[in-house]
Design a protein around this motif. Structure first.
Motif, PDB file in Angstrom:
ATOM      1  N   CYS A  90       0.879  -1.170   0.000  1.00  0.00           N
ATOM      2  CA  CYS A  90       0.000   0.000   0.000  1.00  0.00           C
ATOM      3  C   CYS A  90       0.918   1.223   0.000  1.00  0.00           C
ATOM      4  N   MET A  91       0.351   2.400   0.132  1.00  0.00           N
ATOM      5  CA  MET A  91       1.165   3.603   0.074  1.00  0.00           C
ATOM      6  C   MET A  91       1.885   3.906   1.390  1.00  0.00           C
ATOM      7  N   GLU A  92       1.181   3.815   2.509  1.00  0.00           N
ATOM      8  CA  GLU A  92       1.720   4.283   3.792  1.00  0.00           C
ATOM      9  C   GLU A  92       2.995   3.546   4.188  1.00  0.00           C
ATOM     10  N   HIS A  93       4.010   4.325   4.513  1.00  0.00           N
ATOM     11  CA  HIS A  93       5.309   3.776   4.885  1.00  0.00           C
ATOM     12  C   HIS A  93       5.225   2.941   6.163  1.00  0.00           C
ATOM     13  N   HIS A  94       4.662   3.522   7.206  1.00  0.00           N
ATOM     14  CA  HIS A  94       4.615   2.834   8.502  1.00  0.00           C
ATOM     15  C   HIS A  94       3.329   2.016   8.601  1.00  0.00           C
ATOM     16  N   PRO A  95       3.431   0.755   8.954  1.00  0.00           N
ATOM     17  CA  PRO A  95       2.229  -0.082   9.009  1.00  0.00           C
ATOM     18  C   PRO A  95       1.174   0.405   9.993  1.00  0.00           C
ATOM     19  N   CYS A  96       1.573   1.103  11.045  1.00  0.00           N
ATOM     20  CA  CYS A  96       0.601   1.624  12.020  1.00  0.00           C
ATOM     21  C   CYS A  96      -0.340   2.653  11.391  1.00  0.00           C
ATOM     22  N   ASP A  97       0.031   3.170  10.237  1.00  0.00           N
ATOM     23  CA  ASP A  97      -0.787   4.171   9.553  1.00  0.00           C
ATOM     24  C   ASP A  97      -1.637   3.566   8.440  1.00  0.00           C
ATOM     25  N   CYS A  98      -1.667   2.241   8.340  1.00  0.00           N
ATOM     26  CA  CYS A  98      -2.267   1.614   7.168  1.00  0.00           C
ATOM     27  C   CYS A  98      -3.152   0.422   7.524  1.00  0.00           C
ATOM     28  N   HIS A  99      -4.134   0.195   6.673  1.00  0.00           N
ATOM     29  CA  HIS A  99      -5.025  -0.945   6.862  1.00  0.00           C
ATOM     30  C   HIS A  99      -4.322  -2.284   6.647  1.00  0.00           C
ATOM     31  N   ARG A 100      -3.103  -2.268   6.082  1.00  0.00           N
ATOM     32  CA  ARG A 100      -2.336  -3.516   5.982  1.00  0.00           C
ATOM     33  C   ARG A 100      -2.184  -4.133   7.363  1.00  0.00           C
ATOM     34  N   LEU A 101      -1.964  -3.273   8.364  1.00  0.00           N
ATOM     35  CA  LEU A 101      -1.810  -3.754   9.738  1.00  0.00           C
ATOM     36  C   LEU A 101      -3.147  -3.890  10.438  1.00  0.00           C
ATOM     37  N   TYR A 102      -3.875  -2.792  10.561  1.00  0.00           N
ATOM     38  CA  TYR A 102      -5.035  -2.804  11.463  1.00  0.00           C
ATOM     39  C   TYR A 102      -6.237  -3.561  10.918  1.00  0.00           C
ATOM     40  N   ASP A 103      -6.228  -3.959   9.666  1.00  0.00           N
ATOM     41  CA  ASP A 103      -7.329  -4.764   9.130  1.00  0.00           C
ATOM     42  C   ASP A 103      -6.797  -6.093   8.594  1.00  0.00           C
ATOM     43  N   ILE A 104      -6.118  -6.059   7.477  1.00  0.00           N
ATOM     44  CA  ILE A 104      -5.730  -7.290   6.779  1.00  0.00           C
ATOM     45  C   ILE A 104      -4.844  -8.183   7.642  1.00  0.00           C
ATOM     46  N   SER A 105      -3.733  -7.657   8.149  1.00  0.00           N
ATOM     47  CA  SER A 105      -2.764  -8.479   8.876  1.00  0.00           C
ATOM     48  C   SER A 105      -3.332  -9.046  10.171  1.00  0.00           C
ATOM     49  N   ARG A 106      -4.105  -8.248  10.872  1.00  0.00           N
ATOM     50  CA  ARG A 106      -4.695  -8.754  12.121  1.00  0.00           C
ATOM     51  C   ARG A 106      -5.696  -9.868  11.847  1.00  0.00           C
ATOM     52  N   ARG A 107      -6.423  -9.773  10.758  1.00  0.00           N
ATOM     53  CA  ARG A 107      -7.359 -10.844  10.399  1.00  0.00           C
ATOM     54  C   ARG A 107      -6.618 -12.105   9.967  1.00  0.00           C
ATOM     55  N   LEU A 108      -5.506 -11.932   9.256  1.00  0.00           N
ATOM     56  CA  LEU A 108      -4.702 -13.095   8.877  1.00  0.00           C
ATOM     57  C   LEU A 108      -4.073 -13.743  10.114  1.00  0.00           C
ATOM     58  N   ALA A 109      -3.603 -12.920  11.044  1.00  0.00           N
ATOM     59  CA  ALA A 109      -2.984 -13.445  12.275  1.00  0.00           C
ATOM     60  C   ALA A 109      -3.976 -14.296  13.062  1.00  0.00           C
ATOM     61  N   LYS A 110      -5.225 -13.889  13.095  1.00  0.00           N
ATOM     62  CA  LYS A 110      -6.247 -14.673  13.803  1.00  0.00           C
ATOM     63  C   LYS A 110      -6.434 -16.044  13.175  1.00  0.00           C
ATOM     64  N   ASN A 135      -0.444   3.252  19.105  1.00  0.00           N
ATOM     65  CA  ASN A 135      -0.963   4.431  19.803  1.00  0.00           C
ATOM     66  C   ASN A 135       0.166   5.267  20.381  1.00  0.00           C
ATOM     67  N   GLU A 136       1.194   4.616  20.915  1.00  0.00           N
ATOM     68  CA  GLU A 136       2.363   5.337  21.428  1.00  0.00           C
ATOM     69  C   GLU A 136       3.061   6.094  20.303  1.00  0.00           C
ATOM     70  N   ARG A 137       3.189   5.458  19.169  1.00  0.00           N
ATOM     71  CA  ARG A 137       3.801   6.103  18.012  1.00  0.00           C
ATOM     72  C   ARG A 137       3.034   7.352  17.627  1.00  0.00           C
ATOM     73  N   LYS A 138       1.720   7.257  17.591  1.00  0.00           N
ATOM     74  CA  LYS A 138       0.891   8.405  17.228  1.00  0.00           C
ATOM     75  C   LYS A 138       1.025   9.525  18.245  1.00  0.00           C
ATOM     76  N   LYS A 139       1.093   9.188  19.531  1.00  0.00           N
ATOM     77  CA  LYS A 139       1.283  10.202  20.576  1.00  0.00           C
ATOM     78  C   LYS A 139       2.604  10.922  20.383  1.00  0.00           C
ATOM     79  N   ASP A 140       3.667  10.140  20.100  1.00  0.00           N
ATOM     80  CA  ASP A 140       4.998  10.730  19.889  1.00  0.00           C
ATOM     81  C   ASP A 140       5.004  11.667  18.690  1.00  0.00           C
ATOM     82  N   ARG A 141       4.301  11.302  17.626  1.00  0.00           N
ATOM     83  CA  ARG A 141       4.244  12.154  16.436  1.00  0.00           C
ATOM     84  C   ARG A 141       3.503  13.447  16.701  1.00  0.00           C
ATOM     85  N   ASN A 142       2.530  13.406  17.589  1.00  0.00           N
ATOM     86  CA  ASN A 142       1.716  14.593  17.877  1.00  0.00           C
ATOM     87  C   ASN A 142       2.340  15.513  18.918  1.00  0.00           C
ATOM     88  N   ARG A 143       3.463  15.140  19.497  1.00  0.00           N
ATOM     89  CA  ARG A 143       4.119  15.984  20.516  1.00  0.00           C
ATOM     90  C   ARG A 143       4.958  17.051  19.896  1.00  0.00           C
TER      91      ARG A 143
END
Length: 143
Positions: A90-110, A135-143
């Motif tokens: 997908c486009m997003e560099h970091h997986p925490c910012d992309c559905h590759r992680l929070y949708d597809i990969s988590r469903r495959l892991a299950k 979530n920690e990553r996002k907090k750090d980016r917003n500081r």
């Protein structure tokens, strides 16, 4: 094992190098809209460059219209079960910012399929990239 990558900070030649290094035989494009400001990542250019080693599955795995469709997840499971070595892109560099992680990969892991995300010189599994870590990553980016 399935791999995951974002092209945001990369060139196509780098993606191809990763494919060679990891012995990937299919780049699965999971973008809803397979076009980019970087022309080399437009669907037609990827098809020309990779031929049968490229497949756009955004119609069933894209994240813009909600969660990936079950038929898309089943197709990944089928391909993986056939011994295909897959790289989800997908486009997003970091997986925490992309559905590759929070949708597809988590469903495959299950379902017992490990996904390894490639970014910033790291290789991290879906389990290692927990919601807390993201979530920690996002907090750090917003500081």
């Amino acid at each position: 094992m399935i791999y995951s990558i974002g092209y945001q900070k990369r060139k196509l030649s780098e993606i191809v190098s990763v494919m060679e290094e990891k012995d990937i035989d299919l780049l699965v494009d999971v973008r809803s809209v397979p076009y980019s400001r970087k022309p080399e990542f437009n669907r037609n250019r990827l098809q020309e460059a990779l031929g049968s080693r490229y497949e756009w599955m955004g119609e069933v795995l894209g994240g813009k219209k909600g969660p990936a469709k079950e038929i898309g997840i089943k197709k990944l499971l089928f391909l993986h079960g056939q011994g295909r070595r897959l790289l989800l892109m997908c486009m997003e560099h970091h997986p925490c910012d992309c559905h590759r992680l929070y949708d597809i990969s988590r469903r495959l892991a299950k379902r017992g399929v490990e996904v390894v995300h490639l970014f910033d010189g790291h290789e991290q599994t879906t389990d290692e990239l927990s919601e807390e870590a993201c979530n920690e990553r996002k907090k750090d980016r917003n500081r």
